[in-house]
Design a protein around this motif. Structure first.
Motif, mmCIF file in Angstrom:
data_model
loop_
_atom_site.group_PDB
_atom_site.id
_atom_site.type_symbol
_atom_site.label_atom_id
_atom_site.label_comp_id
_atom_site.label_asym_id
_atom_site.label_seq_id
_atom_site.Cartn_x
_atom_site.Cartn_y
_atom_site.Cartn_z
ATOM 1 N N LEU A 150 0.506 -1.237 0.428
ATOM 2 C CA LEU A 150 -0.077 0.107 -0.321
ATOM 3 C C LEU A 150 0.812 0.706 0.296
ATOM 4 C CD1 LEU A 150 -3.289 -0.953 2.363
ATOM 5 C CD2 LEU A 150 -3.480 -0.205 0.311
ATOM 6 N N GLY A 151 2.248 0.669 0.443
ATOM 7 C CA GLY A 151 2.879 2.176 0.194
ATOM 8 C C GLY A 151 2.906 3.103 -1.048
ATOM 9 N N ILE B 173 9.050 14.411 -8.219
ATOM 10 C CA ILE B 173 8.580 12.738 -8.077
ATOM 11 C C ILE B 173 9.850 12.263 -9.888
ATOM 12 C CG2 ILE B 173 7.810 10.754 -7.754
ATOM 13 C CD1 ILE B 173 5.669 11.745 -6.933
ATOM 14 N N SER B 174 11.122 12.252 -9.441
ATOM 15 C CA SER B 174 11.607 11.826 -10.026
ATOM 16 C C SER B 174 11.701 10.544 -10.943
ATOM 17 C CB SER B 174 12.983 11.656 -10.197
ATOM 18 O OG SER B 174 13.818 13.768 -9.632
ATOM 19 N N SER B 175 11.308 9.528 -9.718
ATOM 20 C CA SER B 175 10.799 8.224 -10.527
ATOM 21 C C SER B 175 9.608 7.168 -9.415
ATOM 22 C CB SER B 175 11.892 7.250 -10.403
ATOM 23 O OG SER B 175 11.989 6.799 -9.020
ATOM 24 N N LEU B 176 9.105 6.124 -9.401
ATOM 25 C CA LEU B 176 8.216 5.621 -8.572
ATOM 26 C C LEU B 176 8.764 4.279 -8.731
ATOM 27 C CD1 LEU B 176 4.724 7.350 -7.675
ATOM 28 C CD2 LEU B 176 5.068 4.298 -7.200
ATOM 29 N N THR B 177 9.364 3.695 -7.430
ATOM 30 C CA THR B 177 9.066 2.352 -7.715
ATOM 31 C C THR B 177 7.816 1.327 -6.592
ATOM 32 O OG1 THR B 177 10.890 2.065 -8.748
ATOM 33 C CG2 THR B 177 10.465 0.396 -7.459
ATOM 34 N N ALA B 178 6.937 0.128 -6.971
ATOM 35 C CA ALA B 178 5.966 -0.141 -6.164
ATOM 36 C C ALA B 178 6.245 -1.477 -6.257
ATOM 37 C CB ALA B 178 4.734 0.593 -6.270
ATOM 38 N N PHE B 179 6.882 -1.987 -4.952
ATOM 39 C CA PHE B 179 7.077 -3.373 -4.835
ATOM 40 C C PHE B 179 6.081 -4.364 -4.620
ATOM 41 C CE2 PHE B 179 11.484 -1.995 -4.424
ATOM 42 C CZ PHE B 179 12.254 -2.848 -5.024
ATOM 43 N N GLY B 180 5.249 -5.008 -4.485
ATOM 44 C CA GLY B 180 3.933 -5.738 -4.182
ATOM 45 C C GLY B 180 2.974 -5.337 -4.483
ATOM 46 N N THR B 181 2.726 -4.051 -5.515
ATOM 47 C CA THR B 181 1.850 -2.986 -5.470
ATOM 48 C C THR B 181 0.309 -3.520 -5.908
ATOM 49 O OG1 THR B 181 2.255 -1.206 -4.489
ATOM 50 C CG2 THR B 181 0.705 -0.985 -5.638
ATOM 51 N N PRO B 182 -0.772 -3.792 -5.475
ATOM 52 C CA PRO B 182 -1.932 -4.902 -6.256
ATOM 53 C C PRO B 182 -2.740 -3.480 -7.046
ATOM 54 C CG PRO B 182 -2.413 -4.755 -3.823
ATOM 55 C CD PRO B 182 -1.284 -4.606 -4.136
ATOM 56 N N ILE B 183 -3.185 -4.001 -7.993
ATOM 57 C CA ILE B 183 -4.216 -3.164 -8.637
ATOM 58 C C ILE B 183 -5.265 -3.285 -9.281
ATOM 59 C CG2 ILE B 183 -4.146 -1.818 -11.323
ATOM 60 C CD1 ILE B 183 -1.544 -0.441 -8.861
ATOM 61 N N ASP B 184 -4.980 -4.607 -9.714
ATOM 62 C CA ASP B 184 -6.201 -5.106 -9.668
ATOM 63 C C ASP B 184 -6.581 -5.887 -8.478
ATOM 64 O OD1 ASP B 184 -8.402 -6.204 -10.985
ATOM 65 O OD2 ASP B 184 -7.433 -6.442 -12.736
ATOM 66 N N TYR B 185 -8.347 -5.842 -8.104
ATOM 67 C CA TYR B 185 -7.869 -6.902 -6.776
ATOM 68 C C TYR B 185 -8.711 -7.384 -6.969
ATOM 69 C CZ TYR B 185 -5.938 -3.473 -3.663
ATOM 70 O OH TYR B 185 -5.143 -2.358 -2.078
ATOM 71 N N SER B 186 -9.617 -8.151 -8.149
ATOM 72 C CA SER B 186 -9.765 -8.746 -9.102
ATOM 73 C C SER B 186 -9.140 -10.378 -8.078
ATOM 74 C CB SER B 186 -10.676 -8.773 -10.274
ATOM 75 O OG SER B 186 -9.957 -8.752 -11.306
ATOM 76 N N LYS B 187 -8.045 -9.732 -8.894
ATOM 77 C CA LYS B 187 -7.122 -11.122 -9.134
ATOM 78 C C LYS B 187 -6.252 -11.103 -7.894
ATOM 79 C CE LYS B 187 -6.277 -9.301 -14.055
ATOM 80 N NZ LYS B 187 -6.912 -10.983 -13.673
ATOM 81 N N VAL B 188 -6.468 -10.852 -6.315
ATOM 82 C CA VAL B 188 -6.350 -11.008 -5.545
ATOM 83 C C VAL B 188 -7.394 -12.435 -4.404
ATOM 84 C CG1 VAL B 188 -5.239 -9.920 -3.278
ATOM 85 C CG2 VAL B 188 -5.188 -8.854 -5.803
ATOM 86 N N ALA B 189 -6.401 -12.784 -4.254
ATOM 87 C CA ALA B 189 -7.520 -14.086 -3.383
ATOM 88 C C ALA B 189 -7.734 -13.943 -2.824
ATOM 89 C CB ALA B 189 -6.124 -15.544 -3.907
#
Length: 352
Positions: A144-145, A161-177
């Motif tokens: 969620l960060g 903001i020069s760049s943005l890196t997201a580790f393990g950030t869900p975008i499509d929650y329909s795919k989150v079991a």
């Protein structure tokens, strides 16, 4: 070769260290850091360096809600913060601290309009004082960060903001079991009924957050005693397990409004996947407004937000790239024993 007596003595010593009243296997106080500001929910620190940074831009680590900020500095060898410092980067951490009933009105707006933008400007100001003025900060968020970082970049495209890196950030929650039971309950009962308990409690209490996190890795919890017994002589394995347990034990709670937004907007209505998140009836944030470079890192074996849920961001965030770091768990993406080999190199290449 150690004798049977020596082996039993070592095993007993380790078992005592791991017990609730024992001293622990490994004492780790974290990387040395300087506190730049210490206001509620916005503690900003700069990790200390023995030599000046060689990388041009500073990095700001953005943790999720309801998670200890030590996710970025779990223990030796499992510290993304240490990795960045050693790579010559000026590295900063934003820490939200404890969340209580008094914080129940805090929603995403508090982070994307105030907490994170303020931290970004503070990082740039501090970096400039060190004689290295730059025009942007590299944001690195986990879970969620990453969501907070993306919404901030979309809501305020003019932020440096020069760049943005997201580790393990869900975008499509329909795919989150893991959240499908909540989504099913919402469809059956309605959002108001499903979120009524958390509204009454002012959010999700820390003890429930910790229990939920453990429940998302049932195999680990069910086999932990056997795992510790089998590895009772292996200090490194014991220290890793101890560090994860300590990390979970420090998790704070979710503030009420923020959890309501997560449940209704992100989970039930899957608005991140649509590209538009309605923070309220009068305000929407469009991911198409993101104007910075974006890297999404996911893992097929992440039991909280697997690869497809993360990779969906490529379709809604302009120019976003996806890199697979398969074989890692959710926490493992930023703090696993194999992160230095699998996921951190993707960040290094992106920032470089």
């Amino acid at each position: 070769m150690p004798s049977a007596v020596d082996t039993l003595t070592t095993a007993a010593r380790h078992a005592w260290a791991l017990s609730p009243i024992g001293p622990g296997i490994e004492q780790y106080d974290g990387l040395p850091a300087t506190v730049l500001s210490d206001e509620p929910h916005r503690r900003l620190v700069r990790y200390d360096r023995a030599t000046p940074a060689t990388a041009q831009r500073p990095v700001l680590l953005v943790p999720p809600l309801a998670v200890s900020a030590r996710c970025f500095d779990l223990r030796p060898g499992q510290s993304l913060a240490a990795h960045l410092v050693e790579a010559g980067r000026a590295t900063y951490l934003l820490d939200y601290g404890r969340i209580t009933f008094a914080d129940r009105a805090m929603g995403f707006e508090a982070w994307i309009d105030d907490i994170l933008p303020t931290a970004i400007h503070a990082v740039l100001a501090d970096h400039a004082e060190a004689g290295d003025p730059v025009d942007g900060v590299d944001l690195v968020g986990w879970s969620l960060g990453g969501t907070i970082s993306l919404l901030t970049a979309a809501a305020h495209p003019d932020l440096p903001i020069s760049s943005l890196t997201a580790f393990g950030t869900p975008i499509d929650y329909s795919k989150v079991a893991a959240v499908q039971p909540l989504i099913a309950a919402d469809r059956l009962l309605g959002s108001r009924a499903v979120t009524a308990p958390t509204a009454l409690l002012g959010g999700v209490p820390k003890h429930l957050v910790r229990a939920s996190y453990r429940a998302m890795a049932p195999r680990r919890e069910l086999t932990k005693a056997l795992h510790l017994t089998r590895n009772i002589l292996d200090v490194e394995t014991l220290a890793r397990t101890e560090a994860v347990d300590a990390f979970i034990a420090e998790m704070p709670g979710y503030p009420g409004r923020a959890y309501h937004q997560i449940h209704t907007r992100l989970m039930a209505r899957n608005e991140l996947a649509s590209g538009t998140v309605h923070l309220s009836r009068k305000r929407a944030v469009h991911l198409a407004d993101v104007r910075t470079r974006v890297l999404l890192v996911g893992s097929e074996t992440d039991n909280i937000a697997d690869g497809p849920a993360v990779r969906a961001g490529v379709g809604v965030v302009p120019g976003a790239r996806y890199v697979a770091a398969d074989g890692l768990s959710h926490l493992g993406l930023v703090a696993g024993p194999r992160a230095a080999e699998v996921s951190w190199p993707a960040l290094d290449a992106f920032l470089g």
